[in-house]
Design a protein around this motif. Structure first.
Motif, mmCIF file in Angstrom:
data_model
loop_
_atom_site.group_PDB
_atom_site.id
_atom_site.type_symbol
_atom_site.label_atom_id
_atom_site.label_comp_id
_atom_site.label_asym_id
_atom_site.label_seq_id
_atom_site.Cartn_x
_atom_site.Cartn_y
_atom_site.Cartn_z
ATOM 1 N N ALA A 15 0.842 -1.199 0.000
ATOM 2 C CA ALA A 15 0.000 0.000 0.000
ATOM 3 C C ALA A 15 0.878 1.250 0.000
ATOM 4 C CB ALA A 15 -0.931 -0.004 1.209
ATOM 5 N N ALA A 16 1.968 1.218 0.751
ATOM 6 C CA ALA A 16 2.872 2.361 0.792
ATOM 7 C C ALA A 16 3.513 2.603 -0.565
ATOM 8 C CB ALA A 16 3.946 2.138 1.857
ATOM 9 N N VAL A 17 3.848 1.536 -1.273
ATOM 10 C CA VAL A 17 4.419 1.673 -2.616
ATOM 11 C C VAL A 17 3.401 2.310 -3.559
ATOM 12 C CG1 VAL A 17 5.191 0.364 -4.636
ATOM 13 C CG2 VAL A 17 6.090 -0.197 -2.387
ATOM 14 N N ALA A 18 2.161 1.850 -3.501
ATOM 15 C CA ALA A 18 1.118 2.408 -4.371
ATOM 16 C C ALA A 18 0.885 3.881 -4.077
ATOM 17 C CB ALA A 18 -0.175 1.624 -4.205
ATOM 18 N N VAL A 19 0.802 4.240 -2.809
ATOM 19 C CA VAL A 19 0.606 5.646 -2.434
ATOM 20 C C VAL A 19 1.816 6.474 -2.845
ATOM 21 C CG1 VAL A 19 0.368 7.217 -0.471
ATOM 22 C CG2 VAL A 19 -1.019 5.149 -0.582
ATOM 23 N N GLY A 20 3.004 5.936 -2.658
ATOM 24 C CA GLY A 20 4.219 6.644 -3.053
ATOM 25 C C GLY A 20 4.270 6.919 -4.547
ATOM 26 N N ILE A 21 3.875 5.946 -5.357
ATOM 27 C CA ILE A 21 3.859 6.132 -6.807
ATOM 28 C C ILE A 21 2.870 7.216 -7.200
ATOM 29 C CG2 ILE A 21 3.191 5.013 -8.977
ATOM 30 C CD1 ILE A 21 4.430 2.438 -7.849
ATOM 31 N N VAL A 22 1.680 7.196 -6.600
ATOM 32 C CA VAL A 22 0.673 8.224 -6.903
ATOM 33 C C VAL A 22 1.192 9.612 -6.517
ATOM 34 C CG1 VAL A 22 -1.618 9.069 -6.254
ATOM 35 C CG2 VAL A 22 -1.284 6.657 -6.781
ATOM 36 N N LEU A 23 1.810 9.731 -5.355
ATOM 37 C CA LEU A 23 2.337 11.029 -4.929
ATOM 38 C C LEU A 23 3.440 11.536 -5.860
ATOM 39 C CD1 LEU A 23 2.417 10.572 -1.059
ATOM 40 C CD2 LEU A 23 0.821 11.940 -2.413
ATOM 41 N N ILE A 24 4.293 10.655 -6.316
ATOM 42 C CA ILE A 24 5.357 11.053 -7.244
ATOM 43 C C ILE A 24 4.768 11.533 -8.555
ATOM 44 C CG2 ILE A 24 7.244 10.138 -8.672
ATOM 45 C CD1 ILE A 24 8.049 8.437 -6.237
ATOM 46 N N ILE A 25 3.765 10.827 -9.077
ATOM 47 C CA ILE A 25 3.140 11.228 -10.345
ATOM 48 C C ILE A 25 2.467 12.590 -10.205
ATOM 49 C CG2 ILE A 25 1.269 10.667 -11.951
ATOM 50 C CD1 ILE A 25 2.026 7.700 -11.528
ATOM 51 N N VAL A 26 1.713 12.785 -9.111
ATOM 52 C CA VAL A 26 1.036 14.073 -8.906
ATOM 53 C C VAL A 26 2.057 15.184 -8.729
ATOM 54 C CG1 VAL A 26 -0.432 15.365 -7.294
ATOM 55 C CG2 VAL A 26 -1.080 13.061 -8.009
ATOM 56 N N GLY A 27 3.111 14.953 -7.978
ATOM 57 C CA GLY A 27 4.149 15.958 -7.787
ATOM 58 C C GLY A 27 4.876 16.300 -9.075
#
Length: 144
Positions: A15-27
Protein backbone atom coordinates in the motif's frame (compact mmCIF):
# COMPACT_ATOMS: atom_id res chain seq x y z
CA UNK A 1 -0.54 -5.56 15.27
CA UNK A 2 2.22 -6.86 13.00
CA UNK A 3 2.50 -10.54 12.26
CA UNK A 4 5.97 -12.07 12.36
CA UNK A 5 4.84 -15.56 11.39
CA UNK A 6 6.69 -17.16 8.47
CA UNK A 7 4.64 -17.30 5.29
CA UNK A 8 2.48 -14.32 6.32
CA UNK A 9 2.95 -11.04 4.48
CA UNK A 10 1.69 -7.69 5.51
CA UNK A 11 0.00 -5.58 2.79
CA UNK A 12 1.22 -2.33 4.37
CA UNK A 13 4.46 -2.11 2.30
CA UNK A 14 2.48 -2.71 -0.92
CA UNK A 15 0.00 0.00 0.00
CA UNK A 16 2.87 2.36 0.79
CA UNK A 17 4.42 1.67 -2.62
CA UNK A 18 1.12 2.41 -4.37
CA UNK A 19 0.61 5.65 -2.43
CA UNK A 20 4.22 6.64 -3.05
CA UNK A 21 3.86 6.13 -6.81
CA UNK A 22 0.67 8.22 -6.90
CA UNK A 23 2.34 11.03 -4.93
CA UNK A 24 5.36 11.05 -7.24
CA UNK A 25 3.14 11.23 -10.35
CA UNK A 26 1.04 14.07 -8.91
CA UNK A 27 4.15 15.96 -7.79
CA UNK A 28 5.89 15.55 -11.15
CA UNK A 29 2.76 16.72 -12.98
CA UNK A 30 2.45 19.80 -10.73
CA UNK A 31 6.12 20.62 -11.19
CA UNK A 32 5.81 20.24 -14.96
CA UNK A 33 2.85 22.63 -15.02
CA UNK A 34 4.77 25.17 -12.93
CA UNK A 35 8.00 25.07 -14.97
CA UNK A 36 6.84 24.58 -18.56
CA UNK A 37 4.70 27.18 -20.38
CA UNK A 38 1.15 26.10 -21.23
CA UNK A 39 1.69 26.55 -24.98
CA UNK A 40 4.60 24.10 -24.87
CA UNK A 41 2.55 21.56 -22.95
CA UNK A 42 -0.25 21.92 -25.54
CA UNK A 43 2.20 21.30 -28.41
CA UNK A 44 3.64 18.27 -26.66
CA UNK A 45 0.12 16.94 -26.00
CA UNK A 46 -0.84 17.41 -29.66
CA UNK A 47 2.31 15.55 -30.75
CA UNK A 48 1.62 12.71 -28.31
CA UNK A 49 -1.99 12.43 -29.54
CA UNK A 50 -0.79 12.28 -33.15
CA UNK A 51 1.85 9.69 -32.27
CA UNK A 52 -0.64 7.71 -30.20
CA UNK A 53 -3.12 7.54 -33.08
CA UNK A 54 -0.45 5.54 -34.92
CA UNK A 55 1.00 3.49 -32.04
CA UNK A 56 -2.31 2.30 -30.55
CA UNK A 57 -3.55 0.44 -33.67
CA UNK A 58 -0.07 -1.07 -34.12
CA UNK A 59 -0.13 -2.29 -30.52
CA UNK A 60 -3.53 -3.89 -31.07
CA UNK A 61 -2.22 -5.62 -34.21
CA UNK A 62 0.80 -6.95 -32.33
CA UNK A 63 -1.35 -8.13 -29.40
CA UNK A 64 -3.82 -9.84 -31.74
CA UNK A 65 -0.97 -11.44 -33.68
CA UNK A 66 0.59 -12.73 -30.47
CA UNK A 67 -2.68 -14.22 -29.28
CA UNK A 68 -3.19 -15.95 -32.67
CA UNK A 69 0.39 -17.25 -32.61
CA UNK A 70 0.01 -18.44 -29.02
CA UNK A 71 -3.23 -20.23 -29.88
CA UNK A 72 -1.64 -21.92 -32.89
CA UNK A 73 1.47 -23.06 -31.01
CA UNK A 74 -0.48 -24.34 -28.02
CA UNK A 75 0.76 -21.71 -25.58
CA UNK A 76 -2.84 -20.86 -24.69
CA UNK A 77 -3.57 -24.39 -23.55
CA UNK A 78 -2.21 -23.09 -20.26
CA UNK A 79 -2.07 -25.36 -17.29
CA UNK A 80 -4.67 -27.24 -15.36
CA UNK A 81 -5.95 -25.67 -12.22
CA UNK A 82 -5.21 -27.69 -9.15
CA UNK A 83 -8.19 -26.12 -7.43
CA UNK A 84 -10.89 -25.48 -10.06
CA UNK A 85 -13.61 -23.22 -8.76
CA UNK A 86 -11.50 -22.26 -5.76
CA UNK A 87 -11.16 -18.77 -4.39
CA UNK A 88 -9.33 -16.16 -6.46
CA UNK A 89 -5.86 -15.37 -5.09
CA UNK A 90 -2.92 -13.33 -6.28
CA UNK A 91 0.05 -15.37 -7.47
CA UNK A 92 3.17 -15.44 -5.37
CA UNK A 93 5.32 -17.14 -8.03
CA UNK A 94 4.03 -15.78 -11.36
CA UNK A 95 4.14 -12.06 -10.71
CA UNK A 96 5.68 -8.92 -12.13
CA UNK A 97 4.40 -6.35 -9.65
CA UNK A 98 1.78 -7.64 -7.19
CA UNK A 99 0.78 -10.98 -8.77
CA UNK A 100 -2.65 -9.84 -9.97
CA UNK A 101 -2.33 -10.98 -13.60
CA UNK A 102 -0.69 -14.24 -12.54
CA UNK A 103 -3.56 -14.89 -10.14
CA UNK A 104 -6.17 -14.16 -12.82
CA UNK A 105 -4.33 -16.44 -15.25
CA UNK A 106 -4.20 -19.25 -12.71
CA UNK A 107 -7.86 -18.84 -11.78
CA UNK A 108 -8.98 -19.11 -15.42
CA UNK A 109 -6.32 -21.66 -16.42
CA UNK A 110 -4.65 -19.59 -19.17
CA UNK A 111 -1.14 -18.29 -19.79
CA UNK A 112 -0.26 -15.20 -17.75
CA UNK A 113 1.19 -13.45 -20.82
CA UNK A 114 -2.25 -13.32 -22.41
CA UNK A 115 -3.74 -11.84 -19.24
CA UNK A 116 -0.95 -9.25 -19.14
CA UNK A 117 -1.59 -8.24 -22.77
CA UNK A 118 -5.30 -7.82 -22.04
CA UNK A 119 -4.40 -5.82 -18.92
CA UNK A 120 -2.19 -3.45 -20.93
CA UNK A 121 -4.94 -2.97 -23.51
CA UNK A 122 -7.38 -2.30 -20.67
CA UNK A 123 -4.87 0.14 -19.14
CA UNK A 124 -4.54 2.08 -22.37
CA UNK A 125 -8.26 2.13 -23.12
CA UNK A 126 -9.44 2.93 -19.58
CA UNK A 127 -6.40 4.12 -17.60
CA UNK A 128 -8.08 5.35 -14.42
CA UNK A 129 -10.41 2.36 -14.09
CA UNK A 130 -7.56 -0.08 -14.83
CA UNK A 131 -5.24 1.46 -12.24
CA UNK A 132 -7.93 1.61 -9.55
CA UNK A 133 -9.02 -1.99 -10.28
CA UNK A 134 -5.44 -3.26 -10.18
CA UNK A 135 -4.69 -1.48 -6.90
CA UNK A 136 -7.91 -2.68 -5.26
CA UNK A 137 -7.13 -6.27 -6.23
CA UNK A 138 -3.50 -5.89 -5.14
CA UNK A 139 -4.45 -4.48 -1.75
CA UNK A 140 -7.47 -6.61 -0.84
CA UNK A 141 -7.02 -10.02 -2.49
CA UNK A 142 -4.66 -12.28 -0.54
CA UNK A 143 -1.77 -14.17 -2.11
CA UNK A 144 -1.72 -17.93 -2.60
Amino acid sequence: MASNQPGKRNNAPQAAVAVGIVLIIVGAWSLLEALVPTATIDRIAAFVRMLWSFIWPCALLVAGGYILWAAKTGKLSGFRQTNPGGAFRRSRTDKRLFGVCGGIAYYFGVDATVVRIVAVIFLVAFPLMAIISYLVIALFVPQV
